[in-house]
Design a protein around this motif. Structure first.
Motif, PDB file in Angstrom:
ATOM      1  N   TYR A   6      -8.176  11.379  -7.248  1.00  0.00           N
ATOM      2  CA  TYR A   6      -7.477  10.360  -6.269  1.00  0.00           C
ATOM      3  C   TYR A   6      -8.268   8.685  -7.001  1.00  0.00           C
ATOM      4  O   TYR A   6      -9.078   8.411  -6.691  1.00  0.00           O
ATOM      5  CB  TYR A   6      -7.724  10.914  -5.183  1.00  0.00           C
ATOM      6  N   ASP A   7      -7.409   7.954  -6.927  1.00  0.00           N
ATOM      7  CA  ASP A   7      -7.303   6.818  -7.230  1.00  0.00           C
ATOM      8  C   ASP A   7      -7.714   6.019  -5.800  1.00  0.00           C
ATOM      9  O   ASP A   7      -7.403   6.509  -5.486  1.00  0.00           O
ATOM     10  CB  ASP A   7      -6.391   5.562  -7.992  1.00  0.00           C
ATOM     11  N   SER A   8      -7.820   4.963  -6.325  1.00  0.00           N
ATOM     12  CA  SER A   8      -8.045   4.228  -5.039  1.00  0.00           C
ATOM     13  C   SER A   8      -7.470   4.141  -3.696  1.00  0.00           C
ATOM     14  O   SER A   8      -7.849   4.068  -2.706  1.00  0.00           O
ATOM     15  CB  SER A   8      -8.515   2.749  -5.260  1.00  0.00           C
ATOM     16  N   LYS A   9      -6.236   4.173  -4.183  1.00  0.00           N
ATOM     17  CA  LYS A   9      -4.885   3.520  -3.523  1.00  0.00           C
ATOM     18  C   LYS A   9      -4.159   4.987  -2.016  1.00  0.00           C
ATOM     19  O   LYS A   9      -4.338   4.827  -1.576  1.00  0.00           O
ATOM     20  CB  LYS A   9      -3.659   3.282  -4.084  1.00  0.00           C
ATOM     21  N   ALA A  10      -5.047   6.195  -3.702  1.00  0.00           N
ATOM     22  CA  ALA A  10      -4.493   7.312  -2.928  1.00  0.00           C
ATOM     23  C   ALA A  10      -5.852   7.773  -1.936  1.00  0.00           C
ATOM     24  O   ALA A  10      -5.584   8.754  -0.646  1.00  0.00           O
ATOM     25  CB  ALA A  10      -4.855   8.433  -3.758  1.00  0.00           C
ATOM     26  N   ILE A  31      -4.408  -4.372   0.988  1.00  0.00           N
ATOM     27  CA  ILE A  31      -5.565  -4.541  -0.664  1.00  0.00           C
ATOM     28  C   ILE A  31      -4.726  -3.996  -1.913  1.00  0.00           C
ATOM     29  O   ILE A  31      -4.759  -5.033  -2.763  1.00  0.00           O
ATOM     30  CB  ILE A  31      -6.881  -5.437  -0.767  1.00  0.00           C
ATOM     31  N   ALA A  32      -4.506  -2.280  -2.233  1.00  0.00           N
ATOM     32  CA  ALA A  32      -4.156  -2.443  -2.937  1.00  0.00           C
ATOM     33  C   ALA A  32      -2.681  -1.994  -2.987  1.00  0.00           C
ATOM     34  O   ALA A  32      -1.984  -1.996  -4.386  1.00  0.00           O
ATOM     35  CB  ALA A  32      -4.748  -0.883  -2.113  1.00  0.00           C
ATOM     36  N   GLY A  33      -2.337  -2.657  -2.470  1.00  0.00           N
ATOM     37  CA  GLY A  33      -0.596  -2.604  -2.274  1.00  0.00           C
ATOM     38  C   GLY A  33      -0.017  -2.525  -1.396  1.00  0.00           C
ATOM     39  O   GLY A  33       1.683  -2.531  -1.719  1.00  0.00           O
ATOM     40  N   GLY A  34      -0.592  -1.790  -0.662  1.00  0.00           N
ATOM     41  CA  GLY A  34       0.186  -0.464   0.080  1.00  0.00           C
ATOM     42  C   GLY A  34       0.243   0.247   0.200  1.00  0.00           C
ATOM     43  O   GLY A  34      -0.228   1.184  -1.019  1.00  0.00           O
ATOM     44  N   GLY A  35       0.886   1.593   0.892  1.00  0.00           N
ATOM     45  CA  GLY A  35       1.225   2.543   0.757  1.00  0.00           C
ATOM     46  C   GLY A  35       1.903   3.643   1.927  1.00  0.00           C
ATOM     47  O   GLY A  35       2.158   2.848   2.492  1.00  0.00           O
ATOM     48  N   THR A  36       1.730   4.941   1.670  1.00  0.00           N
ATOM     49  CA  THR A  36       2.807   5.974   2.948  1.00  0.00           C
ATOM     50  C   THR A  36       1.390   6.225   3.646  1.00  0.00           C
ATOM     51  O   THR A  36       0.562   6.924   2.749  1.00  0.00           O
ATOM     52  CB  THR A  36       3.214   6.668   1.620  1.00  0.00           C
ATOM     53  N   VAL A  37       1.953   6.302   5.127  1.00  0.00           N
ATOM     54  CA  VAL A  37       1.180   6.630   5.818  1.00  0.00           C
ATOM     55  C   VAL A  37       1.732   7.720   6.403  1.00  0.00           C
ATOM     56  O   VAL A  37       3.121   7.333   7.055  1.00  0.00           O
ATOM     57  CB  VAL A  37       0.103   5.654   6.702  1.00  0.00           C
ATOM     58  N   GLY A  39       3.951   9.092   6.013  1.00  0.00           N
ATOM     59  CA  GLY A  39       5.589   9.301   5.763  1.00  0.00           C
ATOM     60  C   GLY A  39       5.816   7.820   5.905  1.00  0.00           C
ATOM     61  O   GLY A  39       7.349   8.557   5.431  1.00  0.00           O
ATOM     62  N   GLN A  40       5.494   6.979   6.415  1.00  0.00           N
ATOM     63  CA  GLN A  40       5.873   5.989   6.833  1.00  0.00           C
ATOM     64  C   GLN A  40       5.416   4.850   5.484  1.00  0.00           C
ATOM     65  O   GLN A  40       4.421   5.544   5.060  1.00  0.00           O
ATOM     66  CB  GLN A  40       5.983   5.447   7.718  1.00  0.00           C
ATOM     67  N   LYS A  41       6.296   4.268   4.628  1.00  0.00           N
ATOM     68  CA  LYS A  41       6.005   3.235   3.528  1.00  0.00           C
ATOM     69  C   LYS A  41       5.865   2.222   4.684  1.00  0.00           C
ATOM     70  O   LYS A  41       5.842   1.738   4.987  1.00  0.00           O
ATOM     71  CB  LYS A  41       6.976   2.335   2.662  1.00  0.00           C
ATOM     72  N   TYR A  42       4.374   1.516   3.982  1.00  0.00           N
ATOM     73  CA  TYR A  42       3.682   0.051   4.613  1.00  0.00           C
ATOM     74  C   TYR A  42       3.842  -0.909   3.235  1.00  0.00           C
ATOM     75  O   TYR A  42       2.667  -0.466   2.557  1.00  0.00           O
ATOM     76  CB  TYR A  42       2.744   0.159   5.287  1.00  0.00           C
ATOM     77  N   ASP A  43       3.777  -1.929   3.394  1.00  0.00           N
ATOM     78  CA  ASP A  43       3.335  -2.578   1.895  1.00  0.00           C
ATOM     79  C   ASP A  43       2.522  -3.772   2.845  1.00  0.00           C
ATOM     80  O   ASP A  43       1.403  -3.615   3.619  1.00  0.00           O
ATOM     81  CB  ASP A  43       3.929  -3.792   1.953  1.00  0.00           C
ATOM     82  N   ARG A  44       2.019  -4.571   1.877  1.00  0.00           N
ATOM     83  CA  ARG A  44       0.719  -5.299   1.862  1.00  0.00           C
ATOM     84  C   ARG A  44       0.282  -6.098   2.718  1.00  0.00           C
ATOM     85  O   ARG A  44      -0.679  -5.531   4.240  1.00  0.00           O
ATOM     86  CB  ARG A  44      -0.123  -5.953   0.673  1.00  0.00           C
ATOM     87  N   LYS A  45       1.199  -6.025   3.120  1.00  0.00           N
ATOM     88  CA  LYS A  45       1.358  -7.378   4.129  1.00  0.00           C
ATOM     89  C   LYS A  45       1.366  -6.240   6.187  1.00  0.00           C
ATOM     90  O   LYS A  45       0.384  -6.856   6.583  1.00  0.00           O
ATOM     91  CB  LYS A  45       3.166  -7.950   4.765  1.00  0.00           C
TER      92      LYS A  45
END
Length: 150
Positions: A6-10, A31-37, A39-45
């Motif tokens: 797993y990378d940091s973001k994962a 800080i890692a740029g956002g991700g998926t939680v 099934g929903q995508k979340y951007d950094r903000k």
């Protein structure tokens, strides 16, 4: 874990999926740029705003929101400068927040006014190997870091 790397973001996504009330995990995911939680995508903000809704004292989340130009926390609009100021309120040694505040044109920290150059100098005092901020110091005509003129 179970043969998978797993990378940091994962890792941050896993943490948030296991405990969506863990503010620090939301902050690091932001800080890692956002991700998926779930099934929903979340951007950094969105990640940083979520982290701050859960715990408004996380300096890195304020810094991340500042990088995004500001955002809304608990119904209150926070511009870029205010985000970096709040990050420094909670962690006055955060050289990345000092750099961000410098790029934003300066601001007020602990009741003291700092212009862009003073913020850059402060960031370099805290981390003298921060190469990009040396460039920023050059762009403002040089300055004084730890008593030495550049």
């Amino acid at each position: 874990v179970d043969g998978k790397e797993y990378d940091s973001k994962a890792c941050y996504e896993k943490a948030v999926n296991y405990d969506p009330t863990l503010a620090s995990a939301w902050a690091y995911l932001g800080i890692a740029g956002g991700g998926t939680v779930d099934g929903q995508k979340y951007d950094r903000k969105a990640c940083c705003e979520k982290a701050l809704q859960l715990d408004p004292s996380i300096a890195e989340a304020w810094r991340g929101l500042g990088i995004e130009g500001g955002g809304v926390v608990d119904g209150m609009e926070n511009d870029q400068t205010l985000c970096f100021e709040k990050a420094l309120y909670f962690d006055p040694t955060n050289y990345l927040a000092w750099s961000g505040l410098g790029e934003a044109g300066g601001g007020v920290v602990d009741g003291k006014e700092y212009d862009s150059k003073a913020c850059i100098e402060k960031a370099l005092h805290l981390d003298p190997k921060f190469a990009m901020v040396w460039i920023a110091l050059g762009e403002v005509g040089g300055g004084v870091v730890d008593g030495k003129e550049y």
